[in-house]
Design an enzyme around this catalytic site. Sequence first.
Site, PDB file in Angstrom:
ATOM      1  N   LYS A 112       3.077  -4.662  13.425  1.00 27.18           N
ATOM      2  CA  LYS A 112       4.188  -5.251  12.586  1.00 27.18           C
ATOM      3  C   LYS A 112       5.340  -4.195  12.207  1.00 27.18           C
ATOM      4  CE  LYS A 112       2.811  -4.631   7.977  1.00 27.18           C
ATOM      5  NZ  LYS A 112       3.547  -3.665   7.260  1.00 27.18           N
ATOM      6  N   ASN A 113       4.728  -2.686  12.130  1.00 26.79           N
ATOM      7  CA  ASN A 113       5.936  -1.823  11.640  1.00 26.79           C
ATOM      8  C   ASN A 113       6.712  -1.438  12.653  1.00 26.79           C
ATOM      9  OD1 ASN A 113       4.602  -2.310   9.133  1.00 26.79           O
ATOM     10  ND2 ASN A 113       3.249  -0.170   9.216  1.00 26.79           N
ATOM     11  N   ARG A 138       9.294  -5.136   1.581  1.00 29.38           N
ATOM     12  CA  ARG A 138       9.930  -3.742   1.423  1.00 29.38           C
ATOM     13  C   ARG A 138      10.948  -3.610   2.426  1.00 29.38           C
ATOM     14  NH1 ARG A 138       8.792  -0.265   1.042  1.00 29.38           N
ATOM     15  NH2 ARG A 138      10.243   0.969  -0.265  1.00 29.38           N
ATOM     16  N   CYS A 147       5.869  -1.141  -5.352  1.00 32.54           N
ATOM     17  CA  CYS A 147       4.633  -2.191  -4.870  1.00 32.54           C
ATOM     18  C   CYS A 147       3.545  -1.556  -5.448  1.00 32.54           C
ATOM     19  CB  CYS A 147       4.567  -2.380  -3.364  1.00 32.54           C
ATOM     20  SG  CYS A 147       4.136  -0.985  -2.615  1.00 32.54           S
ATOM     21  N   ARG A 170       7.953   3.670  -4.234  1.00 35.54           N
ATOM     22  CA  ARG A 170       8.708   3.210  -2.805  1.00 35.54           C
ATOM     23  C   ARG A 170      10.363   3.685  -2.891  1.00 35.54           C
ATOM     24  NH1 ARG A 170       5.059   0.578   0.085  1.00 35.54           N
ATOM     25  NH2 ARG A 170       6.028   1.195   2.005  1.00 35.54           N
ATOM     26  N   LYS A 185      12.801  14.890   3.528  1.00 36.88           N
ATOM     27  CA  LYS A 185      11.119  14.621   3.331  1.00 36.88           C
ATOM     28  C   LYS A 185      10.957  13.796   4.556  1.00 36.88           C
ATOM     29  CE  LYS A 185       7.668  12.636   0.281  1.00 36.88           C
ATOM     30  NZ  LYS A 185       7.345  11.973  -1.061  1.00 36.88           N
ATOM     31  N   SER A 196      10.200  10.695   6.392  1.00 37.38           N
ATOM     32  CA  SER A 196      10.209   9.083   5.861  1.00 37.38           C
ATOM     33  C   SER A 196      10.310   8.322   7.063  1.00 37.38           C
ATOM     34  CB  SER A 196      11.349   9.021   5.022  1.00 37.38           C
ATOM     35  OG  SER A 196      11.459   7.488   4.704  1.00 37.38           O
ATOM     36  N   VAL A 197       9.440   7.469   7.468  1.00 43.63           N
ATOM     37  CA  VAL A 197       9.509   6.542   8.385  1.00 43.63           C
ATOM     38  C   VAL A 197      10.855   5.679   8.288  1.00 43.63           C
ATOM     39  CG1 VAL A 197       8.314   4.456   9.520  1.00 43.63           C
ATOM     40  CG2 VAL A 197       6.988   6.580   9.024  1.00 43.63           C
ATOM     41  N   ASP A 239      -2.405   4.471   6.383  1.00 39.97           N
ATOM     42  CA  ASP A 239      -2.513   3.219   6.440  1.00 39.97           C
ATOM     43  C   ASP A 239      -3.996   2.778   6.882  1.00 39.97           C
ATOM     44  OD1 ASP A 239       0.575   2.032   7.707  1.00 39.97           O
ATOM     45  OD2 ASP A 239      -0.002   2.568   5.553  1.00 39.97           O
ATOM     46  N   ILE A 272       0.536  10.695   1.074  1.00 41.33           N
ATOM     47  CA  ILE A 272       1.525  10.348   1.224  1.00 41.33           C
ATOM     48  C   ILE A 272       2.187   9.362   0.226  1.00 41.33           C
ATOM     49  CG2 ILE A 272       2.925   8.672   2.835  1.00 41.33           C
ATOM     50  CD1 ILE A 272       2.113  10.963   4.390  1.00 41.33           C
ATOM     51  N   ARG A 308       0.079 -10.579   5.098  1.00 41.61           N
ATOM     52  CA  ARG A 308       1.258 -10.076   5.499  1.00 41.61           C
ATOM     53  C   ARG A 308       1.284  -9.006   6.775  1.00 41.61           C
ATOM     54  NH1 ARG A 308       3.920  -6.582   0.853  1.00 41.61           N
ATOM     55  NH2 ARG A 308       5.013  -6.030   2.437  1.00 41.61           N
TER      56      ARG A 308
HETATM   57  C1  EPZ Z   1       6.460   3.016   6.519  1.00 44.66           C
HETATM   58  O1  EPZ Z   1       6.788   2.766   5.082  1.00 44.66           O
HETATM   59  C2  EPZ Z   1       5.252   1.931   6.583  1.00 44.66           C
HETATM   60  N1  EPZ Z   1       5.933   0.581   6.585  1.00 44.66           N
HETATM   61  C3  EPZ Z   1       4.048   2.083   5.647  1.00 44.66           C
HETATM   62  O2  EPZ Z   1       3.175   1.016   5.935  1.00 44.66           O
HETATM   63  C4  EPZ Z   1       3.485   3.342   5.953  1.00 44.66           C
HETATM   64  O3  EPZ Z   1       2.415   3.350   4.943  1.00 44.66           O
HETATM   65  C5  EPZ Z   1       4.593   4.371   5.792  1.00 44.66           C
HETATM   66  O4  EPZ Z   1       5.512   4.317   6.506  1.00 44.66           O
HETATM   67  C6  EPZ Z   1       3.896   5.794   6.073  1.00 44.66           C
HETATM   68  O5  EPZ Z   1       3.683   5.990   7.342  1.00 44.66           O
HETATM   69  C7  EPZ Z   1       6.698   0.136   7.608  1.00 44.66           C
HETATM   70  O6  EPZ Z   1       6.660   0.722   8.680  1.00 44.66           O
HETATM   71  C8  EPZ Z   1       7.262  -1.558   7.211  1.00 44.66           C
HETATM   72  P1  EPZ Z   1       8.017   6.405   4.068  1.00 44.66           P
HETATM   73  P2  EPZ Z   1       8.193   3.580   4.443  1.00 44.66           P
HETATM   74  O7  EPZ Z   1       9.647   6.294   3.815  1.00 44.66           O
HETATM   75  O8  EPZ Z   1       8.936   3.642   5.348  1.00 44.66           O
HETATM   76  C9  EPZ Z   1       8.597   8.616  -0.007  1.00 44.66           C
HETATM   77  C10 EPZ Z   1       1.488  -0.934   5.698  1.00 44.66           C
HETATM   78  O9  EPZ Z   1       0.612  -0.918   4.926  1.00 44.66           O
HETATM   79  N2  EPZ Z   1       9.760   8.297   0.124  1.00 44.66           N
HETATM   80  O10 EPZ Z   1       7.413   7.134   5.444  1.00 44.66           O
HETATM   81  O11 EPZ Z   1       8.317   3.147   3.231  1.00 44.66           O
HETATM   82  C11 EPZ Z   1       7.763   7.444  -0.112  1.00 44.66           C
HETATM   83  O12 EPZ Z   1       7.609   7.168  -1.533  1.00 44.66           O
HETATM   84  C12 EPZ Z   1       2.978  -0.094   5.181  1.00 44.66           C
HETATM   85  O13 EPZ Z   1       1.960  -1.456   6.894  1.00 44.66           O
HETATM   86  C13 EPZ Z   1      11.114   8.798  -0.686  1.00 44.66           C
HETATM   87  O14 EPZ Z   1      10.528   9.535  -1.646  1.00 44.66           O
HETATM   88  O15 EPZ Z   1       7.005   5.036   4.188  1.00 44.66           O
HETATM   89  C14 EPZ Z   1       6.479   8.104   0.464  1.00 44.66           C
HETATM   90  O16 EPZ Z   1       5.538   8.784  -0.701  1.00 44.66           O
HETATM   91  C15 EPZ Z   1       2.687   0.518   3.422  1.00 44.66           C
HETATM   92  N3  EPZ Z   1      12.102   8.306  -0.782  1.00 44.66           N
HETATM   93  C16 EPZ Z   1       6.741   8.811   1.552  1.00 44.66           C
HETATM   94  O17 EPZ Z   1       8.120   9.226   1.261  1.00 44.66           O
HETATM   95  C17 EPZ Z   1      12.577   7.677   0.326  1.00 44.66           C
HETATM   96  O18 EPZ Z   1      13.888   7.394   0.378  1.00 44.66           O
HETATM   97  C18 EPZ Z   1       6.731   8.282   2.938  1.00 44.66           C
HETATM   98  O19 EPZ Z   1       7.396   7.068   2.792  1.00 44.66           O
HETATM   99  C19 EPZ Z   1      11.705   7.054   1.315  1.00 44.66           C
HETATM  100  C20 EPZ Z   1      10.534   7.445   1.163  1.00 44.66           C
END
Ligand code: EPZ
Length: 417
Positions: free
Chosen positions: A22-23, A92, A116, A121, A161, A163-164, A305, A327, A397
Amino acid sequence: MQKLEVSGANKLKGQINISGSKNASLPILAATLLSDKKVYLNNLPKVKDIETMINLLKSLGSITKFNKKNLIIDNYKQNKKFASYNLVKTMRAGILVLGPLLAKFGNAKVSLPGGCAIGTRPVDIHLKSLSKLGVKYKIIQGYVHATAPKGLIGSKIHFSKISVGATENLIIASTLAKGTTVLNNCAIEPEVKDLVNFLIKMGCNLKWVAKRSLKIVGVNQINETSYSVMFDRIEAGTYLIAAAVTEGNLKIKNVIPKIIQTEINILKKIGMKINTKKNEIHIIGNKKIKNINIKTSPYPGFPTDLQAQIMVLLCKGNKKSLIKEDIFENRFMHVAELNRMGAKISIKANKALVEGNTKFAAAELMATDLRASVSLILAALTTKGKSVINRIYHLDRGYENIEKKLKKVGAKIRRVN
Ligand code: EPZ
């Protein structure tokens, strides 16, 4: 509202085939907007989030159709730049269309995704980084109004930071920018790598120049492309833990074991017997489950995850275990439900102290987010009584045919309306 009825305590035995990720699919689907040629995508999982992303692409003017194995996306008429709240709020990752729309058209109006269950997020890193490519943006009534008056201009960007999503948005945006972009402190999750491989196949110019640094030289020509999405490593990890928690014996197929080596090593440390072949992992559960302390971190660390899922296993450990969620700020929503099934888990800030030797008892339960819902199924599989899990739309989902896959290996599970 549909529910799941789950009655344990069968040992899961047999083989499970893992679906596409999915991701990885979500950013790759968003990236198809870059192209005005046909894109053929194979191995997309049949889950709600993918359906939502396809609907979002259609709302932007993409023409999509499934033939037997592939999704065919044709963007020769795609010219809309407005991604509406009603689609982005449920999924999202909709924010990932911002990068490609800016790259292709120089302007876009995309709904902020909102929070969420697991956290607020924010997307501040996405937006701040895009502004380094020359993007001007304003947030008006929950929408990002973004423009790039002079088009996107390549730049050097250091993510504040890991961020994926921000990494993926910037990678996609940079592929058509004028000149060269270097992205530092990138997320290097396998799904990010899969996106890069897809973009290279589309004719984009990307190269990893250091562990977390990616160099992107803008192009103005995109090829017609076909691509097969990688396997879902979180689904694979979930079923490995399902075998461990039911003292089962499972063969997990269509995987690349080294991609989830961290999880395999931890399961071995806990006491599981695991052998791997090229595209298969064979796991045999163990009555004695050792305790272990775990901290979630960006890849190649232990994935957030899988935190809810491994927590269920550690409830059955022989001693206390400590889980640190590094995270997301609120990813312990499953704890209250597990405690209602007899677990003894106490939370202090982002740490959960898990008592071992838990014998779960069946209960009526409430799913809160995608991964929390599957952890309730895992706990229910270990106990004789019948548990009922509500709000399983969260589950749909991200897990393709979960009841079918579990039933095939001996689980007593059924969906009821
Ligand atoms: C991706 O979410 C995944 N979703 C998430 O999987 C996964 O948990 C997450 O990466 C971490 O590995 C998809 O790929 C669709 P991040 P993402 O940006 O990109 C903060 C699932 O269950 N942050 O790496 O939203 C954020 O709040 C889902 O499949 C900011 O502060 O995660 C978090 O604390 C859940 N500002 C941390 O960084 C930003 O602009 C990591 O978030 C972006 C993120």
